[in-house]
Every structure is written in C-alpha cells, then in structure tokens.
Motif scaffolding. Structure first.
Motif, short mmCIF file in Angstrom:
data_model
loop_
_atom_site.label_atom_id
_atom_site.label_comp_id
_atom_site.label_asym_id
_atom_site.label_seq_id
_atom_site.Cartn_x
_atom_site.Cartn_y
_atom_site.Cartn_z
N LEU A 124 87.58 -38.11 112.87
CA LEU A 124 87.25 -38.76 114.14
C LEU A 124 86.34 -37.91 115.03
O LEU A 124 85.37 -38.44 115.58
N PRO A 125 86.59 -36.60 115.21
CA PRO A 125 85.69 -35.80 116.06
C PRO A 125 84.24 -35.84 115.57
O PRO A 125 83.31 -35.87 116.38
N ASP A 126 84.05 -35.83 114.25
CA ASP A 126 82.69 -35.89 113.72
C ASP A 126 82.04 -37.23 114.03
O ASP A 126 80.85 -37.29 114.36
N THR A 127 82.83 -38.32 113.95
CA THR A 127 82.31 -39.64 114.28
C THR A 127 81.91 -39.71 115.75
O THR A 127 80.83 -40.22 116.10
N VAL A 128 82.77 -39.18 116.62
CA VAL A 128 82.45 -39.15 118.06
C VAL A 128 81.17 -38.35 118.31
O VAL A 128 80.33 -38.74 119.11
N ALA A 129 81.02 -37.24 117.59
CA ALA A 129 79.82 -36.41 117.75
C ALA A 129 78.56 -37.16 117.32
O ALA A 129 77.50 -37.04 117.96
N ARG A 130 78.64 -37.95 116.25
CA ARG A 130 77.48 -38.71 115.79
C ARG A 130 77.12 -39.82 116.78
O ARG A 130 75.94 -40.12 117.01
N ILE A 131 78.14 -40.45 117.37
CA ILE A 131 77.88 -41.46 118.40
C ILE A 131 77.22 -40.81 119.61
O ILE A 131 76.25 -41.33 120.18
N GLY B 291 93.98 -56.85 122.16
CA GLY B 291 94.56 -55.52 122.10
C GLY B 291 93.96 -54.65 123.19
O GLY B 291 92.98 -55.01 123.84
N ARG B 292 94.54 -53.50 123.40
CA ARG B 292 93.98 -52.60 124.42
C ARG B 292 92.87 -51.75 123.80
O ARG B 292 92.87 -51.48 122.60
N PHE B 293 91.95 -51.35 124.63
CA PHE B 293 90.84 -50.53 124.17
C PHE B 293 91.34 -49.11 123.88
O PHE B 293 91.96 -48.48 124.72
N ARG B 294 91.04 -48.62 122.68
CA ARG B 294 91.34 -47.24 122.31
C ARG B 294 90.30 -46.33 122.97
O ARG B 294 89.17 -46.73 123.24
N ARG B 295 90.66 -45.10 123.17
CA ARG B 295 89.86 -44.25 124.06
C ARG B 295 88.78 -43.42 123.37
O ARG B 295 87.84 -42.96 124.04
N ALA B 296 88.89 -43.18 122.07
CA ALA B 296 88.03 -42.18 121.43
C ALA B 296 86.54 -42.45 121.62
O ALA B 296 85.77 -41.53 121.94
N VAL B 297 86.10 -43.68 121.44
CA VAL B 297 84.68 -43.98 121.51
C VAL B 297 84.12 -43.72 122.92
O VAL B 297 82.93 -43.38 123.07
N PHE B 298 84.97 -43.82 123.93
CA PHE B 298 84.50 -43.59 125.30
C PHE B 298 84.23 -42.10 125.56
O PHE B 298 83.47 -41.77 126.48
N GLN B 299 84.82 -41.23 124.74
CA GLN B 299 84.52 -39.81 124.87
C GLN B 299 83.05 -39.55 124.57
O GLN B 299 82.43 -38.67 125.18
N ALA B 300 82.50 -40.31 123.63
CA ALA B 300 81.09 -40.14 123.29
C ALA B 300 80.20 -40.46 124.48
O ALA B 300 79.21 -39.77 124.74
N ALA B 301 80.54 -41.53 125.22
CA ALA B 301 79.76 -41.88 126.41
C ALA B 301 79.84 -40.79 127.46
O ALA B 301 78.85 -40.44 128.11
N GLU C 260 75.39 -38.14 119.71
CA GLU C 260 74.01 -37.79 119.37
C GLU C 260 73.10 -39.01 119.46
O GLU C 260 71.99 -38.94 120.00
N ALA C 261 73.58 -40.15 118.94
CA ALA C 261 72.78 -41.37 118.99
C ALA C 261 72.52 -41.80 120.43
O ALA C 261 71.41 -42.20 120.80
N LEU C 262 73.54 -41.69 121.28
CA LEU C 262 73.39 -42.06 122.69
C LEU C 262 72.40 -41.13 123.39
O LEU C 262 71.56 -41.58 124.19
N ARG C 263 72.50 -39.85 123.10
CA ARG C 263 71.57 -38.89 123.72
C ARG C 263 70.14 -39.13 123.28
O ARG C 263 69.20 -38.83 124.04
N GLU C 264 69.96 -39.68 122.10
CA GLU C 264 68.61 -39.96 121.61
C GLU C 264 68.05 -41.26 122.18
O GLU C 264 66.93 -41.65 121.87
N GLY C 265 68.86 -41.93 123.02
CA GLY C 265 68.39 -43.14 123.67
C GLY C 265 68.72 -44.43 122.95
O GLY C 265 68.21 -45.50 123.33
N ALA C 266 69.58 -44.37 121.94
CA ALA C 266 69.95 -45.58 121.20
C ALA C 266 71.11 -46.29 121.88
O ALA C 266 71.89 -45.68 122.62
N ALA C 267 71.22 -47.58 121.62
CA ALA C 267 72.41 -48.32 122.00
C ALA C 267 73.37 -48.30 120.81
O ALA C 267 72.96 -48.42 119.66
N VAL C 268 74.65 -48.09 121.10
CA VAL C 268 75.69 -48.10 120.07
C VAL C 268 76.71 -49.16 120.47
O VAL C 268 77.17 -49.20 121.61
#
Length: 273
Positions: free
Chosen positions: A143-150, A175-185, A152-160
C-alpha cells in the motif's frame, strides 16, 4: 478475498432488480445485441487509438466515454465541472463498471484499480496501456508504494480517479471512504474532487440493474445493462476541496463523502442476518 480491504454486503440476489422490460420481452434480445455491438465497436476504436492517447484532446476522450455509456442504453446527466488541468484526485461512489467511463467523461484520468483487473481478457491489457495504477489488495505492505505512485502522478499534474469505498455497492446503500488514497492528495498538495454517481430507474427511483456487485460476472452485468430500458446515469461533480483545508486524511476522507445518503427506508438484507 482481501483480508484488509472492505467488502460490500451487496449481492445480485439481494440487491439487483430490473425493470419489466428487461430480457423477458421479445424486443430485449435484439436491442441488447445491438447495444453490445455498439459498445464493442467503440471500445475497439478506443483500443486502436490508445498509442496516441497523449495526443488526443481531452474533450474527445470525454465525448468517447459518454458515447460508451449511451451506447450501453443509458441516458446521461452530468452536472458540474472539474478543473481541466493540474493534479487532481477524483473520488467517487463505486457501483458499476460504468463508473469508469463516467468519471473519464468528467475528466480523463489515470484510474486506480484492483490488480485482478490486469488479468482480465482484453480489458486488462487496455487498462494497463491506458496508464491505470494497480493496487494489490492481498498485499497490505504494498500500500505505501501504491500511495507513493499516486502522489507522483498528482505532482506531475495528472488526474487520478479512485473509488475509496474499496468495493462496489448497489447504490441504495454506500460504504465509507477509506483513507489511504487521500494521503496521496495530502502528500502531493493536490485538490480533491468528489463525484456522486447514481443510477436511476424509470420514475426517478434508485436503479440497481447497473450494479456490478458480489459474485456477479462481467458478462451477466453487461447483458443486464444492455437489455434494460429506461436507466439514467446521474453524475454530480461536487465542489473541489482545495489542498491545505484539512489537516489529515481522516478529515479529508470525511469531507469528500459528505452528502452521501442511503435510499430512504432501505435496509440491506445482508445486514439483517
């Protein structure tokens, strides 16, 4: 089955209902075949143009995604807009495979998808070539590696684009929103754009024919959607949540899921067991 990512209690037997004009009518079969033929032609056209995707205007991609949804037999209503450029995390309810082209109709984005999709015939190869970010739900340490890749994509100006519920629901309940992906933002300093997706049956009630839940097969879901009349996909693009307005991923996830309510009077059968 994942041991750490949530699963929805929704199943085709307890949740999915169709209109009277579904596959029982004599006209439903040829209509469904025609719709699936059109969808296939559009998907194959998209696949042929995939190597040129970076040169294709975003508006063309949005139009193509809308055409896929309409070819499936759905009416489409989109309200609101997303920023056309810059890093952006799109987050939405997850009900159907149709959610993917619906989000791309708002803004073309790199999708976050479960790793199993990579092994799907045709669709898996297309997803990989389209820049999909895959998450292995059976490897929590990844999961941490996935968050890191997201990030990076956001920093490069991409939409994810991501579905933070972690599983598909029928649409009557969420269902409730899980939090991990928001760490990338947070790490990328990127805005978050919540999107509400709803499928309506004739008369405006919540429609579940488009739901792709539980042990439903993709083939069965495709046929059910194509043979059902009167479905409408409603996409509400909510206001952007600017970076820096929430101190942590918990509060950011909570803000992104505000305004989501279950259908009045609906009690999930599986929750009553």
């Amino acid at each position: 089955m994942s041991t750490w990512l949530p699963g929805a209690p929704c199943t085709p037997r307890t949740c999915v209902t169709t209109t009277r004009s579904t596959a029982r009518s004599a006209a439903a079969v040829p209509r469904a075949v025609l719709r699936l033929t059109l969808v296939t032609a559009l998907v194959l056209t998209g696949a042929a143009l995939m190597p040129l995707r970076r040169r294709i205007p975003a508006d063309w991609i949005r139009r193509w995604c809308r055409a896929v949804v309409r070819a499936s037999g759905l009416r489409l209503r989109i309200t609101g807009t997303a920023p056309p450029t810059g890093g952006l995390l799109l987050v939405a309810d997850h009900i159907s495979w149709l959610d993917v082209p619906l989000l791309a109709a708002v803004r073309p984005a790199r999708m976050l998808a479960k790793a199993e999709i990579r092994r799907w015939p045709v669709a898996g190869a297309l997803a990989a070539r389209g820049g999909t970010l895959f998450i292995d739900r059976n490897r929590p340490r990844a999961l941490p590696d996935t968050v890191a890749r997201i990030t990076e994509a956001l920093r490069e100006g991409a939409a994810v684009a991501a579905f933070p519920e972690g599983s598909t629901w029928c649409g009557r309940a969420q269902g409730r929103f899980r939090r991990a992906v928001f760490q990338a933002a947070l790490d990328a300093g990127a805005p978050v754009q919540p999107v509400r997706i709803r499928y309506r049956a004739p008369g405006g009630t919540t429609g579940t024919a488009a739901a792709f839940v539980g042990d439903d097969s993709l083939v069965a879901s495709l046929w059910r959607v194509a043979s059902t009349r009167g479905l409408t996909a409603e996409v509400e693009v909510c206001p952007v949540i600017p970076p820096g307005t929430h101190p942590d991923r918990r509060t950011l996830a909570r803000a992104a899921q505000q305004g989501r309510t279950a259908e009045p009077g609906w009690t999930h059968a599986a929750l009553m067991a």
